[in-house]
Design a protein around this motif. Structure first.
Motif, short mmCIF file in Angstrom:
data_model
loop_
_atom_site.label_atom_id
_atom_site.label_comp_id
_atom_site.label_asym_id
_atom_site.label_seq_id
_atom_site.Cartn_x
_atom_site.Cartn_y
_atom_site.Cartn_z
N TRP A 67 0.88 -1.13 0.10
CA TRP A 67 -0.05 -0.01 0.23
C TRP A 67 0.84 1.22 0.07
N TYR A 68 0.55 2.17 -0.81
CA TYR A 68 1.25 3.35 -0.90
C TYR A 68 0.12 4.57 -0.72
N ARG A 69 0.53 5.71 -0.49
CA ARG A 69 -0.33 6.72 -0.65
C ARG A 69 0.15 8.13 -1.01
N ARG A 107 4.36 10.17 -3.65
CA ARG A 107 3.49 8.77 -3.16
C ARG A 107 4.68 7.95 -2.48
N VAL A 138 3.58 2.83 2.51
CA VAL A 138 2.87 2.73 3.84
C VAL A 138 3.15 1.26 4.43
N ASP A 183 -3.02 11.27 7.95
CA ASP A 183 -3.27 10.02 7.23
C ASP A 183 -4.16 10.17 5.89
N TYR A 217 -5.10 6.40 -1.32
CA TYR A 217 -4.10 5.17 -0.98
C TYR A 217 -4.24 4.21 -2.11
N TYR A 218 -2.89 3.76 -2.59
CA TYR A 218 -2.87 2.85 -3.75
C TYR A 218 -2.44 1.57 -3.52
N CYS A 219 -3.07 0.34 -4.12
CA CYS A 219 -2.44 -0.79 -4.06
C CYS A 219 -1.50 -1.12 -4.81
#
Length: 121
Positions: free
Chosen positions: A36-38, A45, A48, A91, A95-97
């Motif tokens: 997971w990135y954000r 980016r 996480v 937070d 959020y990217y998978c």
């Protein structure tokens, strides 16, 4: 090709919880890492949390003790989860998978479409 479908984002008050899910289907080699990135507005980016096919986990310092990454490999679809507790306004991000799978010959790198997480103070 790998298809990633994310869900679970939303609006929550500070101190609350959310659980993100990302279902991955398609060609995923046995050696892989699901992450997971954000990305917050105006920021780069950032990673996480990540979990390997062997179960090793890593977290950004800013989320340690609050977020937990896990995965389910039981079905043809591999699913990665991000349990987010004690959420803070910082937070807030998309959020990217991300799934990276590889063998001796090929490396496959796929991103989800992103899901918005907004934490109000």
């Amino acid at each position: 090709q790998v298809q990633l479908v994310e869900s679970g984002g939303g609006l929550v008050q500070a101190g609350g919880s959310l659980r993100l899910s990302c279902a991955a289907s398609g060609t995923i080699f046995s050696s892989n890492v699901m992450e997971w990135y954000r990305q917050a507005p105006g920021k780069q980016r950032e990673l996480v949390a990540g979990i390997t096919s062997g179960g090793s986990r890593n977290y950004a310092e800013s989320v340690k003790g609050r977020f937990t990454i896990s995965r389910d490999n039981a079905n043809a679809k591999k699913t990665v989860y991000l349990q987010m507790n004690s959420l803070k306004p910082e937070d807030t991000a998309v959020y990217y998978c991300h799934v990276l799978s590889y063998n001796d010959i090929t490396r496959l790198d796929s991103w989800g479409q992103g899901t918005q997480v907004t934490v109000s103070s």
